[in-house]
Write a protein that holds these residues in place. Structure first.
Motif, PDB file in Angstrom:
ATOM      1  N   MET A  28      71.149  37.758  39.769  1.00 14.74           N
ATOM      2  CA  MET A  28      71.060  36.873  38.612  1.00 14.74           C
ATOM      3  C   MET A  28      70.404  37.570  37.418  1.00 14.74           C
ATOM      4  O   MET A  28      70.790  37.331  36.265  1.00 14.74           O
ATOM      5  CB  MET A  28      70.284  35.597  38.960  1.00 14.74           C
ATOM      6  N   ALA A  29      69.443  38.443  37.670  1.00  8.67           N
ATOM      7  CA  ALA A  29      68.841  39.209  36.583  1.00  8.67           C
ATOM      8  C   ALA A  29      69.881  40.131  35.952  1.00  8.67           C
ATOM      9  O   ALA A  29      69.916  40.285  34.721  1.00  8.67           O
ATOM     10  CB  ALA A  29      67.654  40.019  37.096  1.00  8.67           C
ATOM     11  N   ALA A  30      70.737  40.718  36.764  1.00  2.00           N
ATOM     12  CA  ALA A  30      71.802  41.570  36.233  1.00  2.00           C
ATOM     13  C   ALA A  30      72.813  40.754  35.434  1.00  2.00           C
ATOM     14  O   ALA A  30      73.288  41.198  34.376  1.00  2.00           O
ATOM     15  CB  ALA A  30      72.506  42.299  37.371  1.00  2.00           C
ATOM     16  N   VAL A  31      73.128  39.563  35.903  1.00  2.00           N
ATOM     17  CA  VAL A  31      74.061  38.692  35.175  1.00  2.00           C
ATOM     18  C   VAL A  31      73.479  38.285  33.827  1.00  2.00           C
ATOM     19  O   VAL A  31      74.164  38.331  32.791  1.00  2.00           O
ATOM     20  CB  VAL A  31      74.413  37.444  36.020  1.00  2.00           C
ATOM     21  N   ILE A  32      72.212  37.908  33.802  1.00  5.41           N
ATOM     22  CA  ILE A  32      71.576  37.507  32.544  1.00  5.41           C
ATOM     23  C   ILE A  32      71.492  38.693  31.585  1.00  5.41           C
ATOM     24  O   ILE A  32      71.742  38.556  30.380  1.00  5.41           O
ATOM     25  CB  ILE A  32      70.189  36.904  32.816  1.00  5.41           C
ATOM     26  N   GLY A  33      71.177  39.868  32.110  1.00  6.02           N
ATOM     27  CA  GLY A  33      71.142  41.067  31.265  1.00  6.02           C
ATOM     28  C   GLY A  33      72.506  41.392  30.676  1.00  6.02           C
ATOM     29  O   GLY A  33      72.616  41.737  29.495  1.00  6.02           O
ATOM     30  N   SER A  34      73.545  41.285  31.485  1.00  3.42           N
ATOM     31  CA  SER A  34      74.888  41.573  30.953  1.00  3.42           C
ATOM     32  C   SER A  34      75.326  40.509  29.950  1.00  3.42           C
ATOM     33  O   SER A  34      76.022  40.816  28.980  1.00  3.42           O
ATOM     34  CB  SER A  34      75.891  41.691  32.098  1.00  3.42           C
ATOM     35  N   LEU A  35      74.903  39.256  30.150  1.00  2.50           N
ATOM     36  CA  LEU A  35      75.225  38.220  29.163  1.00  2.50           C
ATOM     37  C   LEU A  35      74.526  38.495  27.826  1.00  2.50           C
ATOM     38  O   LEU A  35      75.114  38.275  26.751  1.00  2.50           O
ATOM     39  CB  LEU A  35      74.825  36.850  29.682  1.00  2.50           C
ATOM     40  N   LEU A  36      73.304  38.978  27.877  1.00  2.00           N
ATOM     41  CA  LEU A  36      72.608  39.334  26.635  1.00  2.00           C
ATOM     42  C   LEU A  36      73.329  40.474  25.915  1.00  2.00           C
ATOM     43  O   LEU A  36      73.463  40.468  24.687  1.00  2.00           O
ATOM     44  CB  LEU A  36      71.162  39.710  26.927  1.00  2.00           C
ATOM     45  N   VAL A  37      73.792  41.458  26.688  1.00  4.53           N
ATOM     46  CA  VAL A  37      74.536  42.567  26.075  1.00  4.53           C
ATOM     47  C   VAL A  37      75.831  42.059  25.465  1.00  4.53           C
ATOM     48  O   VAL A  37      76.198  42.453  24.348  1.00  4.53           O
ATOM     49  CB  VAL A  37      74.805  43.670  27.131  1.00  4.53           C
ATOM     50  N   ILE A  38      76.514  41.172  26.143  1.00  2.00           N
ATOM     51  CA  ILE A  38      77.781  40.634  25.628  1.00  2.00           C
ATOM     52  C   ILE A  38      77.542  39.803  24.369  1.00  2.00           C
ATOM     53  O   ILE A  38      78.309  39.876  23.405  1.00  2.00           O
ATOM     54  CB  ILE A  38      78.477  39.796  26.718  1.00  2.00           C
ATOM     55  N   LEU A  46      83.017  45.915  26.421  1.00  2.00           N
ATOM     56  CA  LEU A  46      81.735  45.588  27.052  1.00  2.00           C
ATOM     57  C   LEU A  46      81.825  44.318  27.895  1.00  2.00           C
ATOM     58  O   LEU A  46      81.167  44.213  28.927  1.00  2.00           O
ATOM     59  CB  LEU A  46      80.647  45.440  26.004  1.00  2.00           C
ATOM     60  N   VAL A  47      82.624  43.365  27.474  1.00  2.00           N
ATOM     61  CA  VAL A  47      82.803  42.141  28.254  1.00  2.00           C
ATOM     62  C   VAL A  47      83.446  42.475  29.597  1.00  2.00           C
ATOM     63  O   VAL A  47      82.976  42.058  30.662  1.00  2.00           O
ATOM     64  CB  VAL A  47      83.650  41.106  27.482  1.00  2.00           C
ATOM     65  N   VAL A  48      84.509  43.247  29.566  1.00  2.00           N
ATOM     66  CA  VAL A  48      85.206  43.642  30.795  1.00  2.00           C
ATOM     67  C   VAL A  48      84.307  44.544  31.648  1.00  2.00           C
ATOM     68  O   VAL A  48      84.243  44.396  32.871  1.00  2.00           O
ATOM     69  CB  VAL A  48      86.545  44.341  30.452  1.00  2.00           C
ATOM     70  N   GLY A  49      83.598  45.464  31.006  1.00  2.00           N
ATOM     71  CA  GLY A  49      82.690  46.343  31.727  1.00  2.00           C
ATOM     72  C   GLY A  49      81.553  45.584  32.391  1.00  2.00           C
ATOM     73  O   GLY A  49      81.169  45.885  33.527  1.00  2.00           O
ATOM     74  N   GLY A  50      81.001  44.599  31.702  1.00  2.69           N
ATOM     75  CA  GLY A  50      79.930  43.778  32.277  1.00  2.69           C
ATOM     76  C   GLY A  50      80.399  42.992  33.491  1.00  2.69           C
ATOM     77  O   GLY A  50      79.687  42.905  34.498  1.00  2.69           O
ATOM     78  N   LEU A  51      81.602  42.431  33.393  1.00  2.00           N
ATOM     79  CA  LEU A  51      82.156  41.722  34.545  1.00  2.00           C
ATOM     80  C   LEU A  51      82.370  42.676  35.718  1.00  2.00           C
ATOM     81  O   LEU A  51      82.077  42.345  36.865  1.00  2.00           O
ATOM     82  CB  LEU A  51      83.477  41.055  34.168  1.00  2.00           C
ATOM     83  N   GLY A  52      82.875  43.859  35.419  1.00  2.00           N
ATOM     84  CA  GLY A  52      83.111  44.844  36.477  1.00  2.00           C
ATOM     85  C   GLY A  52      81.823  45.297  37.148  1.00  2.00           C
ATOM     86  O   GLY A  52      81.753  45.405  38.375  1.00  2.00           O
ATOM     87  N   VAL A  53      80.798  45.552  36.349  1.00  2.00           N
ATOM     88  CA  VAL A  53      79.515  46.000  36.896  1.00  2.00           C
ATOM     89  C   VAL A  53      78.889  44.911  37.769  1.00  2.00           C
ATOM     90  O   VAL A  53      78.384  45.193  38.861  1.00  2.00           O
ATOM     91  CB  VAL A  53      78.554  46.419  35.761  1.00  2.00           C
ATOM     92  N   ASN A  54      78.957  43.668  37.312  1.00  2.00           N
ATOM     93  CA  ASN A  54      78.393  42.574  38.108  1.00  2.00           C
ATOM     94  C   ASN A  54      79.157  42.359  39.411  1.00  2.00           C
ATOM     95  O   ASN A  54      78.559  42.088  40.446  1.00  2.00           O
ATOM     96  CB  ASN A  54      78.351  41.287  37.297  1.00  2.00           C
ATOM     97  N   MET A  55      80.466  42.487  39.368  1.00  2.00           N
ATOM     98  CA  MET A  55      81.257  42.357  40.597  1.00  2.00           C
ATOM     99  C   MET A  55      80.937  43.477  41.580  1.00  2.00           C
ATOM    100  O   MET A  55      80.786  43.227  42.782  1.00  2.00           O
ATOM    101  CB  MET A  55      82.748  42.356  40.270  1.00  2.00           C
ATOM    102  N   MET A  56      80.820  44.694  41.073  1.00  2.00           N
ATOM    103  CA  MET A  56      80.506  45.828  41.954  1.00  2.00           C
ATOM    104  C   MET A  56      79.101  45.680  42.543  1.00  2.00           C
ATOM    105  O   MET A  56      78.882  45.976  43.720  1.00  2.00           O
ATOM    106  CB  MET A  56      80.632  47.148  41.200  1.00  2.00           C
ATOM    107  N   LEU A  57      78.148  45.219  41.747  1.00  2.00           N
ATOM    108  CA  LEU A  57      76.790  45.001  42.253  1.00  2.00           C
ATOM    109  C   LEU A  57      76.790  43.955  43.355  1.00  2.00           C
ATOM    110  O   LEU A  57      76.130  44.124  44.384  1.00  2.00           O
ATOM    111  CB  LEU A  57      75.857  44.575  41.115  1.00  2.00           C
ATOM    112  N   TYR A  58      77.558  42.888  43.188  1.00  2.00           N
ATOM    113  CA  TYR A  58      77.638  41.837  44.199  1.00  2.00           C
ATOM    114  C   TYR A  58      78.226  42.376  45.502  1.00  2.00           C
ATOM    115  O   TYR A  58      77.717  42.103  46.591  1.00  2.00           O
ATOM    116  CB  TYR A  58      78.466  40.665  43.676  1.00  2.00           C
ATOM    117  N   VAL A  59      79.276  43.184  45.401  1.00  2.00           N
ATOM    118  CA  VAL A  59      79.900  43.761  46.596  1.00  2.00           C
ATOM    119  C   VAL A  59      78.933  44.708  47.304  1.00  2.00           C
ATOM    120  O   VAL A  59      78.803  44.681  48.530  1.00  2.00           O
ATOM    121  CB  VAL A  59      81.223  44.479  46.217  1.00  2.00           C
ATOM    122  N   VAL A  60      78.217  45.535  46.539  1.00  2.00           N
ATOM    123  CA  VAL A  60      77.259  46.466  47.135  1.00  2.00           C
ATOM    124  C   VAL A  60      76.120  45.705  47.816  1.00  2.00           C
ATOM    125  O   VAL A  60      75.713  46.051  48.933  1.00  2.00           O
ATOM    126  CB  VAL A  60      76.715  47.439  46.069  1.00  2.00           C
TER     127      VAL A  60
END
Length: 93
Positions: A28-38, A46-60
């Protein structure tokens, strides 16, 4: 007589979206951080990259949850320190 587990042990195994509470908080901290960047940058990349990074973090994090031996840290110190001499004698009744 029935034996029931201690409540704190139940809380330790609590899962949210398949993640333990501490890893879910990290997600959730990563999601909030990516929302601030967006919000503060108006870039579609950056929107697509943020979604990709959050999805990869969730899978890991899910992989680490289901296979904890991948991230195994050994304890450096024992749980209790004592000055008592250790003996091989066994005193049983």
């Amino acid at each position: 007589m029935k034996c029931y587990p201690i409540y704190r042990n139940i809380r330790k195994r609590a899962l949210i979206f398949g993640l333990p509470v501490s890893l879910f908080a990290l997600q959730m901290a990563a999601v909030i951080g990516s929302l601030l960047v967006i919000i503060f940058s108006f870039s579609l990349l950056l929107v697509v990259g943020g979604l990709g990074v959050n999805m990869m973090l969730y899978v890991v994090l899910l992989k680490l949850t289901h296979q904890p031996q991948m991230l195994h840290f050994q304890r450096v110190f024992p749980s209790a320190l004592s000055n008592k001499k250790t003996t091989t004698l066994c005193y049983e009744d």
